[in-house]
Design an enzyme around this catalytic site. Structure first.
Site, PDB file in Angstrom:
ATOM      1  N   GLY A 156       0.844  -1.203   0.000  1.00 54.59           N
ATOM      2  CA  GLY A 156       0.000   0.000   0.000  1.00 54.59           C
ATOM      3  C   GLY A 156       0.875   1.246   0.000  1.00 54.59           C
ATOM      4  NE  ARG A 208      -1.387  -4.690  -0.504  1.00 54.44           N
ATOM      5  CZ  ARG A 208      -2.165  -3.612  -0.314  1.00 54.44           C
ATOM      6  NH1 ARG A 208      -3.078  -3.304  -1.213  1.00 54.44           N
ATOM      7  NH2 ARG A 208      -2.034  -2.883   0.768  1.00 54.44           N
ATOM      8  CG  ASP A 242       3.178  -6.345   7.850  1.00 57.73           C
ATOM      9  OD1 ASP A 242       2.560  -5.556   7.112  1.00 57.73           O
ATOM     10  OD2 ASP A 242       2.647  -7.359   8.347  1.00 57.73           O
ATOM     11  CB  THR A 260       2.927   0.911   6.088  1.00 59.41           C
ATOM     12  OG1 THR A 260       1.541   0.636   6.392  1.00 59.41           O
ATOM     13  CG2 THR A 260       3.734   0.686   7.342  1.00 59.41           C
ATOM     14  CG  ASP A 276      -1.776  -0.100   7.906  1.00 59.11           C
ATOM     15  OD1 ASP A 276      -2.626   0.777   7.701  1.00 59.11           O
ATOM     16  OD2 ASP A 276      -1.734  -1.179   7.272  1.00 59.11           O
ATOM     17  CG  ASP A 285       1.303  -2.472  10.578  1.00 55.50           C
ATOM     18  OD1 ASP A 285       2.100  -1.789   9.902  1.00 55.50           O
ATOM     19  OD2 ASP A 285       0.591  -3.360  10.086  1.00 55.50           O
ATOM     20  NE  ARG A 299      -6.087  -5.032   4.208  1.00 58.46           N
ATOM     21  CZ  ARG A 299      -6.108  -4.986   2.897  1.00 58.46           C
ATOM     22  NH1 ARG A 299      -7.238  -4.767   2.273  1.00 58.46           N
ATOM     23  NH2 ARG A 299      -5.033  -5.177   2.200  1.00 58.46           N
ATOM     24  CG  HIS A 331      -7.914   3.991  -1.221  1.00 60.33           C
ATOM     25  ND1 HIS A 331      -9.070   3.251  -1.136  1.00 60.33           N
ATOM     26  CD2 HIS A 331      -6.886   3.108  -1.203  1.00 60.33           C
ATOM     27  CE1 HIS A 331      -8.761   1.965  -1.088  1.00 60.33           C
ATOM     28  NE2 HIS A 331      -7.452   1.851  -1.122  1.00 60.33           N
ATOM     29  NE  ARG A 343      -2.973   3.697   0.096  1.00 60.60           N
ATOM     30  CZ  ARG A 343      -3.353   2.461  -0.220  1.00 60.60           C
ATOM     31  NH1 ARG A 343      -3.663   1.616   0.754  1.00 60.60           N
ATOM     32  NH2 ARG A 343      -3.408   2.063  -1.455  1.00 60.60           N
TER      33      ARG A 343
HETATM   34  P1  ADP Z   1       2.642  -3.927   2.881  1.00 64.23           P
HETATM   35  O1  ADP Z   1       4.074  -3.976   2.528  1.00 64.23           O
HETATM   36  O2  ADP Z   1       2.060  -2.548   2.743  1.00 64.23           O
HETATM   37  O3  ADP Z   1       2.339  -4.595   4.206  1.00 64.23           O
HETATM   38  P2  ADP Z   1       1.457  -6.241   1.505  1.00 64.23           P
HETATM   39  O4  ADP Z   1       1.182  -6.982   2.767  1.00 64.23           O
HETATM   40  O5  ADP Z   1       0.396  -6.197   0.490  1.00 64.23           O
HETATM   41  O6  ADP Z   1       1.851  -4.715   1.748  1.00 64.23           O
HETATM   42  O7  ADP Z   1       2.776  -6.875   0.865  1.00 64.23           O
HETATM   43  C1  ADP Z   1       3.355  -6.308  -0.293  1.00 64.23           C
HETATM   44  C2  ADP Z   1       3.957  -7.378  -1.129  1.00 64.23           C
HETATM   45  O8  ADP Z   1       5.032  -8.027  -0.424  1.00 64.23           O
HETATM   46  C3  ADP Z   1       3.032  -8.535  -1.505  1.00 64.23           C
HETATM   47  O9  ADP Z   1       2.190  -8.215  -2.581  1.00 64.23           O
HETATM   48  C4  ADP Z   1       4.044  -9.593  -1.905  1.00 64.23           C
HETATM   49  O10 ADP Z   1       4.586  -9.325  -3.176  1.00 64.23           O
HETATM   50  C5  ADP Z   1       5.146  -9.362  -0.871  1.00 64.23           C
HETATM   51  N1  ADP Z   1       4.977 -10.280   0.252  1.00 64.23           N
HETATM   52  C6  ADP Z   1       4.125 -10.175   1.291  1.00 64.23           C
HETATM   53  N2  ADP Z   1       4.243 -11.237   2.123  1.00 64.23           N
HETATM   54  C7  ADP Z   1       5.192 -12.051   1.582  1.00 64.23           C
HETATM   55  C8  ADP Z   1       5.750 -13.316   1.943  1.00 64.23           C
HETATM   56  N3  ADP Z   1       5.368 -13.949   3.043  1.00 64.23           N
HETATM   57  N4  ADP Z   1       6.703 -13.836   1.132  1.00 64.23           N
HETATM   58  C9  ADP Z   1       7.105 -13.193   0.022  1.00 64.23           C
HETATM   59  N5  ADP Z   1       6.611 -12.006  -0.376  1.00 64.23           N
HETATM   60  C10 ADP Z   1       5.674 -11.430   0.387  1.00 64.23           C
HETATM   61  O1  F6P Z   2      -1.778  -1.402   4.564  1.00 67.62           O
HETATM   62  C1  F6P Z   2      -2.092  -0.119   4.115  1.00 67.62           C
HETATM   63  C2  F6P Z   2      -3.585   0.015   3.879  1.00 67.62           C
HETATM   64  O2  F6P Z   2      -3.853   1.341   3.431  1.00 67.62           O
HETATM   65  C3  F6P Z   2      -4.468  -0.310   5.083  1.00 67.62           C
HETATM   66  O3  F6P Z   2      -4.553   0.727   6.035  1.00 67.62           O
HETATM   67  C4  F6P Z   2      -5.771  -0.584   4.431  1.00 67.62           C
HETATM   68  O4  F6P Z   2      -6.614  -1.338   5.282  1.00 67.62           O
HETATM   69  C5  F6P Z   2      -5.342  -1.300   3.158  1.00 67.62           C
HETATM   70  O5  F6P Z   2      -4.019  -0.883   2.885  1.00 67.62           O
HETATM   71  C6  F6P Z   2      -6.185  -0.999   1.955  1.00 67.62           C
HETATM   72  O6  F6P Z   2      -5.709  -1.736   0.886  1.00 67.62           O
HETATM   73  P1  F6P Z   2      -6.061  -1.428  -0.657  1.00 67.62           P
HETATM   74  O7  F6P Z   2      -5.310  -0.192  -1.043  1.00 67.62           O
HETATM   75  O8  F6P Z   2      -5.586  -2.624  -1.381  1.00 67.62           O
HETATM   76  O9  F6P Z   2      -7.530  -1.211  -0.711  1.00 67.62           O
END
Ligand code: ADP
Ligand code: F6P
Length: 344
Positions: free
Chosen positions: A17, A78, A109, A132, A134, A136, A178, A263, A266
């Protein structure tokens, strides 16, 4: 600064995100790398671009005047496929072929898990920069983007309050986060919301409609006429704020208006705190590379730049401020009358 080995070429990407301040972090990475005589390439669209070899060279002129914009000029994405073993191997081969010594990943994360996954297959150094909304991630007092998002949510809540108060209405305002309640708790406190529903609290004490109705009634009894504004984190109620508002109306004859911030949290100009944090952490990431650090996140704790093992950032918990929770629930929005007021 002690320098471990000659770093010539690094790569950077933004993933997950998007967060306000990602451009400021990118700018800082590019300017710091240039300062230390390091070439930079950027992969577009996060890990997807790393797999597709979609990259461009980044020079200081490419990051001029970008820090005042949210989003990310190198795009984010993603990429589900990156979780596969074969994807990490392909990414490693691409990085090898491009002679990349280190990779900077700006994301949350999930992106750091991806970084760790890649590190199992690639010899170069990997540094995370916490981007991020978040907030977190363990190991940094704040993540890049949180300050902006919580400010936007607070501004919206203030506006809702004006109209809610004028008509003594109940509002449910849905905010992002979320899986993490930082935006919810921060904005609810900053805007004086009567109630806040957060993912972290839902596990022990899930929201019920009857409990919410009782709380609304109690607050009205204690305070008299006026508005009631509840902050609801995303994904904490089936159908979200709209469904919950409809249920209150249909089942309890309690008129309620929903508002989804979505959004917009953001976008817009990043808050100064995010621009400043991003600037410091982007430079710190490059200096960590020069110190030979690997598999760490560049973070900020008590105004000091720190490095935190990547795995700690998601394996250890960044808890919600328990004092804020206490204040919010027990002092600002008590469900009991103050016994001292009843003695006369
Ligand atoms: P954020 O970095 O904002 O937490 P996401 O959780 O959507 O966003 O993760 C971003 C991208 O990181 C995912 O679309 C994927 O490509 C990669 N990713 C997330 N978790 C894993 C994992 N366990 N192993 C490998 N790649 C991961
Ligand atoms: O992780 C960042 C975030 O903006 C969260 O706060 C939110 O719940 C989620 O992404 C929304 O995801 P998307 O942009 O895929 O709708």
């Amino acid at each position: 600064m002690s320098v471990s080995k000659k770093i010539q070429r690094i790569a950077v990407l933004t993933s997950g995100g998007d967060a306000p301040g990602m451009n400021a972090a990118l700018r800082a990475v590019v300017l710091a790398a240039d300062h230390y005589g390091i070439e930079v390439i950027a992969f577009r669209h996060g890990y997807q671009g790393l797999l597709d070899n979609e990259y461009l060279t980044m020079k200081p002129k490419d990051v001029l005047h970008v820090l005042q914009y949210s989003g990310t000029i190198i795009k984010s994405a993603r990429c589900q496929r990156f979780k596969e073993e074969s994807a990490a191997t392909e990414a490693a081969a691409n990085l090898e072929a491009l002679n990349i010594d280190a990779l900077v990943i700006i994301g949350g994360d999930g992106s750091f898990r991806g970084a760790d996954h890649l590190a199992n297959h690639w010899q170069g150094q990997i540094i995370g920069v916490p981007g991020t909304i978040d907030n977190d991630l363990y190991g940094t007092d704040a993540t890049i983007g949180y300050a902006t998002a919580v400010t936007i949510a607070m501004d919206a809540l203030d506006k809702i309050r004006d109209t809610a108060d004028a008509m003594d209405r109940v509002f449910i305002v849905e905010v992002m986060g979320r899986e993490a309640g930082f935006i919810g708790l921060g904005s609810a406190t900053a805007a004086g919301a009567e109630r806040v529903v957060l993912p972290e609290l839902q596990k022990d004490k899930p929201l019920t409609v009857s409990a919410l109705v009782k709380h609304i009634q109690r607050v009205k009894e204690i305070r008299g006429e006026g508005s009631y504004v509840m902050v609801l984190s995303e994904h904490q109620w089936p159908g979200g704020a709209v469904a919950l508002a409809e249920q209150l109306d249909a089942e309890y004859d309690l008129p309620c208006r929903p508002c989804l911030l979505g959004h917009i949290q953001r976008g817009g100009p990043p808050a100064p705190a995010d621009r400043i944090l991003a600037s410091e952490l982007g430079v710190h990431a490059i200096e960590l590379i020069l110190q030979g650090k690997h598999r760490v996140m560049a973070g900020m704790r008590a105004n000091q730049c720190v490095d935190v093992p990547l795995r700690d950032t998601w394996e250890k918990k960044n808890p919600l401020a328990s004092n804020l929770l206490r204040i919010q629930h027990e002092i600002f929005n008590p469900v009991k009358k103050n016994p001292r007021m009843n003695t006369q």
